[in-house]
Motif scaffolding. Structure first.
Motif, PDB file in Angstrom:
ATOM      1  N   GLN A 101      11.686 -14.328 -21.762  1.00 38.44           N
ATOM      2  CA  GLN A 101      12.228 -13.149 -21.088  1.00 38.44           C
ATOM      3  C   GLN A 101      11.353 -11.923 -21.302  1.00 38.44           C
ATOM      4  O   GLN A 101      11.109 -11.155 -20.373  1.00 38.44           O
ATOM      5  CB  GLN A 101      13.648 -12.847 -21.572  1.00 38.44           C
ATOM      6  CG  GLN A 101      14.673 -13.820 -21.059  1.00 38.44           C
ATOM      7  CD  GLN A 101      16.055 -13.602 -21.667  1.00 38.44           C
ATOM      8  OE1 GLN A 101      16.203 -12.906 -22.672  1.00 38.44           O
ATOM      9  NE2 GLN A 101      17.055 -14.217 -21.066  1.00 38.44           N
ATOM     10  N   ARG A 139      12.336 -21.844 -12.866  1.00 36.82           N
ATOM     11  CA  ARG A 139      12.010 -20.586 -12.209  1.00 36.82           C
ATOM     12  C   ARG A 139      13.325 -19.941 -11.770  1.00 36.82           C
ATOM     13  O   ARG A 139      14.190 -20.614 -11.206  1.00 36.82           O
ATOM     14  CB  ARG A 139      11.142 -20.805 -10.973  1.00 36.82           C
ATOM     15  CG  ARG A 139       9.721 -21.171 -11.289  1.00 36.82           C
ATOM     16  CD  ARG A 139       8.913 -21.214  -9.983  1.00 36.82           C
ATOM     17  NE  ARG A 139       7.546 -21.479 -10.277  1.00 36.82           N
ATOM     18  CZ  ARG A 139       6.653 -20.545 -10.621  1.00 36.82           C
ATOM     19  NH1 ARG A 139       7.036 -19.306 -10.709  1.00 36.82           N
ATOM     20  NH2 ARG A 139       5.414 -20.860 -10.883  1.00 36.82           N
ATOM     21  N   SER A 140      13.500 -18.665 -12.019  1.00 34.39           N
ATOM     22  CA  SER A 140      14.748 -17.975 -11.675  1.00 34.39           C
ATOM     23  C   SER A 140      14.965 -17.874 -10.177  1.00 34.39           C
ATOM     24  O   SER A 140      16.091 -17.825  -9.713  1.00 34.39           O
ATOM     25  CB  SER A 140      14.760 -16.563 -12.279  1.00 34.39           C
ATOM     26  OG  SER A 140      14.726 -16.631 -13.672  1.00 34.39           O
ATOM     27  N   LYS A 141      13.916 -17.856  -9.417  1.00 32.91           N
ATOM     28  CA  LYS A 141      14.007 -17.626  -7.976  1.00 32.91           C
ATOM     29  C   LYS A 141      14.324 -18.889  -7.179  1.00 32.91           C
ATOM     30  O   LYS A 141      14.543 -18.830  -5.994  1.00 32.91           O
ATOM     31  CB  LYS A 141      12.693 -17.020  -7.450  1.00 32.91           C
ATOM     32  CG  LYS A 141      12.230 -15.805  -8.200  1.00 32.91           C
ATOM     33  CD  LYS A 141      13.141 -14.618  -8.003  1.00 32.91           C
ATOM     34  CE  LYS A 141      12.544 -13.386  -8.627  1.00 32.91           C
ATOM     35  NZ  LYS A 141      13.366 -12.775  -9.635  1.00 32.91           N
ATOM     36  N   GLU A 200      11.548 -11.805 -16.633  1.00 27.55           N
ATOM     37  CA  GLU A 200      12.706 -12.633 -16.278  1.00 27.55           C
ATOM     38  C   GLU A 200      12.470 -13.506 -15.049  1.00 27.55           C
ATOM     39  O   GLU A 200      13.363 -13.734 -14.248  1.00 27.55           O
ATOM     40  CB  GLU A 200      13.946 -11.765 -16.126  1.00 27.55           C
ATOM     41  CG  GLU A 200      14.280 -11.037 -17.421  1.00 27.55           C
ATOM     42  CD  GLU A 200      15.560 -10.236 -17.356  1.00 27.55           C
ATOM     43  OE1 GLU A 200      16.384 -10.476 -16.463  1.00 27.55           O
ATOM     44  OE2 GLU A 200      15.729  -9.380 -18.231  1.00 27.55           O
ATOM     45  N   GLU A 201      11.240 -14.017 -14.915  1.00 25.55           N
ATOM     46  CA  GLU A 201      10.916 -14.926 -13.822  1.00 25.55           C
ATOM     47  C   GLU A 201      11.461 -16.332 -14.066  1.00 25.55           C
ATOM     48  O   GLU A 201      11.530 -17.137 -13.153  1.00 25.55           O
ATOM     49  CB  GLU A 201       9.397 -15.047 -13.662  1.00 25.55           C
ATOM     50  CG  GLU A 201       8.703 -13.785 -13.235  1.00 25.55           C
ATOM     51  CD  GLU A 201       7.198 -13.970 -13.228  1.00 25.55           C
ATOM     52  OE1 GLU A 201       6.719 -14.972 -12.680  1.00 25.55           O
ATOM     53  OE2 GLU A 201       6.514 -13.103 -13.799  1.00 25.55           O
ATOM     54  N   TYR A 202      11.829 -16.619 -15.315  1.00 24.85           N
ATOM     55  CA  TYR A 202      12.244 -17.960 -15.701  1.00 24.85           C
ATOM     56  C   TYR A 202      13.579 -17.913 -16.435  1.00 24.85           C
ATOM     57  O   TYR A 202      13.926 -16.913 -17.051  1.00 24.85           O
ATOM     58  CB  TYR A 202      11.195 -18.610 -16.617  1.00 24.85           C
ATOM     59  CG  TYR A 202       9.845 -18.697 -15.977  1.00 24.85           C
ATOM     60  CD1 TYR A 202       9.505 -19.775 -15.178  1.00 24.85           C
ATOM     61  CD2 TYR A 202       8.910 -17.681 -16.155  1.00 24.85           C
ATOM     62  CE1 TYR A 202       8.262 -19.852 -14.565  1.00 24.85           C
ATOM     63  CE2 TYR A 202       7.659 -17.744 -15.547  1.00 24.85           C
ATOM     64  CZ  TYR A 202       7.345 -18.824 -14.764  1.00 24.85           C
ATOM     65  OH  TYR A 202       6.127 -18.894 -14.153  1.00 24.85           O
ATOM     66  N   GLU A 203      14.293 -19.027 -16.377  1.00 21.08           N
ATOM     67  CA  GLU A 203      15.567 -19.162 -17.064  1.00 21.08           C
ATOM     68  C   GLU A 203      15.475 -20.356 -18.007  1.00 21.08           C
ATOM     69  O   GLU A 203      15.049 -21.438 -17.608  1.00 21.08           O
ATOM     70  CB  GLU A 203      16.670 -19.394 -16.030  1.00 21.08           C
ATOM     71  CG  GLU A 203      18.040 -19.462 -16.603  1.00 21.08           C
ATOM     72  CD  GLU A 203      19.102 -19.581 -15.523  1.00 21.08           C
ATOM     73  OE1 GLU A 203      20.275 -19.636 -15.896  1.00 21.08           O
ATOM     74  OE2 GLU A 203      18.764 -19.641 -14.333  1.00 21.08           O
ATOM     75  N   LYS A 218      17.376 -23.029 -20.383  1.00 20.92           N
ATOM     76  CA  LYS A 218      18.650 -23.687 -20.674  1.00 20.92           C
ATOM     77  C   LYS A 218      18.379 -24.784 -21.690  1.00 20.92           C
ATOM     78  O   LYS A 218      17.256 -25.275 -21.806  1.00 20.92           O
ATOM     79  CB  LYS A 218      19.256 -24.273 -19.408  1.00 20.92           C
ATOM     80  CG  LYS A 218      19.580 -23.209 -18.378  1.00 20.92           C
ATOM     81  CD  LYS A 218      20.297 -23.780 -17.190  1.00 20.92           C
ATOM     82  CE  LYS A 218      20.607 -22.657 -16.219  1.00 20.92           C
ATOM     83  NZ  LYS A 218      21.546 -23.079 -15.198  1.00 20.92           N
ATOM     84  N   ARG A 272      13.791 -18.456 -25.640  1.00 19.15           N
ATOM     85  CA  ARG A 272      14.450 -17.714 -24.560  1.00 19.15           C
ATOM     86  C   ARG A 272      14.014 -16.247 -24.579  1.00 19.15           C
ATOM     87  O   ARG A 272      13.638 -15.686 -23.552  1.00 19.15           O
ATOM     88  CB  ARG A 272      15.965 -17.828 -24.703  1.00 19.15           C
ATOM     89  CG  ARG A 272      16.744 -17.202 -23.567  1.00 19.15           C
ATOM     90  CD  ARG A 272      18.236 -17.476 -23.671  1.00 19.15           C
ATOM     91  NE  ARG A 272      18.494 -18.857 -23.272  1.00 19.15           N
ATOM     92  CZ  ARG A 272      19.101 -19.769 -24.040  1.00 19.15           C
ATOM     93  NH1 ARG A 272      19.535 -19.450 -25.241  1.00 19.15           N
ATOM     94  NH2 ARG A 272      19.283 -20.996 -23.598  1.00 19.15           N
TER      95      ARG A 272
END
Length: 98
Positions: A62, A95-97, A67-70, A72, A58
């Motif tokens: 980041q 992808r965060s978007k 911070e383009e990706y999350e 989990k 993680r």
């Protein structure tokens, strides 16, 4: 007296120092290459040992993707009663978007 350098210079120097000057790469670098190749609507998945590796992935994602990706995660089936430091986790990178 201290010095002022750019964030990119600091990250490069920190990486060099942590690798012992051997020019080593992070264990997460190959994962990041695959993550950056994700197409629209795709999610990267993998299995890692211990929550420390989940946290490491993680942070690595980041710090290297703006911070383009999350990231989990969840313990894999049968791991619910195992301590988080020893349990196997499945990680999902979105992808965060999207």
């Amino acid at each position: 007296m201290g010095d002022k350098i750019s964030k990119d210079e600091a990250m490069a120097e920190l990486s060099q120092l942590r690798s012992g000057g051997r020019g080593g790469t992070s264990m997460f670098a190959p994962m990041l290459d695959d993550i950056k190749d994700l197409g629209e609507g795709e999610v990267y998945t993998d299995t890692v040992e211990g929550y420390g590796r989940v946290s490491g992935l993680r942070r690595y994602v980041q710090n290297n993707t703006q911070e383009e990706y999350e990231v989990k995660s969840a313990k894999t089936p049968g791991q619910e009663d195992i301590d988080q430091s020893d349990a196997e986790y499945k990680v999902f990178v979105f992808r965060s978007k999207e």
